[in-house]
Design a protein around this motif. Sequence first.
Motif, short mmCIF file in Angstrom:
data_model
loop_
_atom_site.label_atom_id
_atom_site.label_comp_id
_atom_site.label_asym_id
_atom_site.label_seq_id
_atom_site.Cartn_x
_atom_site.Cartn_y
_atom_site.Cartn_z
N THR A 32 -5.30 -1.49 -9.00
CA THR A 32 -4.41 -1.55 -7.85
C THR A 32 -3.35 -0.47 -7.99
N PHE A 33 -3.19 0.32 -6.92
CA PHE A 33 -2.25 1.45 -6.93
C PHE A 33 -1.18 1.21 -5.86
N THR A 34 0.05 1.46 -6.23
CA THR A 34 1.15 1.38 -5.28
C THR A 34 1.39 2.78 -4.72
N LEU A 35 1.20 2.92 -3.40
CA LEU A 35 1.21 4.25 -2.77
C LEU A 35 2.12 4.23 -1.54
N PRO A 36 2.56 5.40 -1.08
CA PRO A 36 3.44 5.45 0.09
C PRO A 36 2.73 4.99 1.36
N LEU A 37 3.42 4.23 2.17
CA LEU A 37 2.91 3.93 3.51
C LEU A 37 2.82 5.22 4.31
N ASP A 38 3.88 6.03 4.24
CA ASP A 38 3.97 7.29 4.96
C ASP A 38 4.18 8.40 3.94
N TYR A 39 3.20 9.27 3.79
CA TYR A 39 3.30 10.32 2.78
C TYR A 39 4.36 11.37 3.11
N ASN A 40 4.86 11.36 4.34
CA ASN A 40 5.99 12.22 4.68
C ASN A 40 7.31 11.61 4.22
N LYS A 41 7.25 10.35 3.80
CA LYS A 41 8.43 9.66 3.27
C LYS A 41 8.06 9.00 1.95
#
Length: 429
Positions: A16-25
């Motif tokens: 399980t990886f925690t990643l940005p919802l919005d890669y611009n933020k």
Amino acid sequence: MKIDLILSGLVAQKHTFTLPLDYNKPDGDTIDVFVRELVAPDKQDQDLPYLVYFQGGPGFGAVRPMANGGWIKRALQEYRVLLLDQRGTGLSSPISAVSLAHLTANEQADYLTHFRADNIVRDAEAIRAQLSPFNTWSIIGQSFGGFCVLRYLTAAPEGLTQAFITGGLPSLTRTADEVYQKTYKRVQAKNNDFFSRFSDAQELVTALATHITEHDTYLATGEKLTVEMLQLLGVNLGMEEGPEAVYYLLEQALITTQKGTQVNPLFLAQFCQFLDYNTNPIFALLHESIYCQQQASDWAAHRVRADYAEFNYQAGQPFLFTGEMIYPWMFEQFNNLKPLQAAAQQLAKKQDWSDLYDLEVLKNNQVPVAAAIYSEDMYVEMQYSLETAARVNNLKYWLTSEFEHNGIRMDGDKVLSKLIDLNKGIILR
């Protein structure tokens, strides 16, 4: 390798990886993205390359393997397989009316814009940076997964060794309207084939349509069964074994009782299992957006249907099933879509969807790509697939009438083997 699951002929590990919802933020909200890693028991300690699987959809979690078989068995001969639950599906911060209930309709629509192929690919590259930072990997996409593969080739080809596509080589430029103009014709052909093969099917489904028009009938999930809903069963006609399943369901639909003809409770329960709109809302919310680049879908399937009046059932006329189409009334009739109706309307009107494909990058593509194109595919227009094949450098394809859209599910060993051979330059026979 830490083993979390032991199945027949394979072992699995959860990631399980925690990643940005919005890669611009990148410092903003995050989501979890789940991947299941598979390897053959006798290869656990080997340094094998990765093969990442992109599921069809959009809006469906990756396959849950029961044993080492099909395309997975073929892949595990030389790869570690990663089954990616695309964001919003499976165990990857799944989307539902419940999970979005705390947001306003505007906030729901904005949130959902981050769940297209562009961000699915960004997730994959972020995962590669953690699992395989110094190595490229191979990818395979089935159906909508093929859309993700083409996006990967556009946005991050440096992360790829090679790519495989099965039943999902989409147009790079055609609008949703153009797609559905072709799709309705494909669905017409599948209807003709279905009613030709099963001689009493028209009688069975017409009797059922008449009954539910004259008597309020409720599904096991609580919805009132309408003729429009009944027509949705046609989404299964383009799958191997799908027509048979639909026919056997219709056979059991009406029963004779002491109170007269009634709908079989068995049918009312099983019907719900043939459609995924209540359980996989992304499919309804974002399906048309997979074709959108700088334009709104504006309920394309619904609008194009006006050109095909034969699909608007009336008593005394032949009954036709519809196919893989999304209609605005679904958000009025399916219980788990009703709370998302306002967000769905906003997404249908959204005009500024970003471009998914860079034609110049694909024209100069150096990543080996092998694609299976099914000539009788109900969901992906063969003409458009061939147009795309001509525009993507280094892409070889296998055109066949042997399989329906779900060929990889029916004979995955054969399909994947042929694609691997294509990329290796082995002549297919």
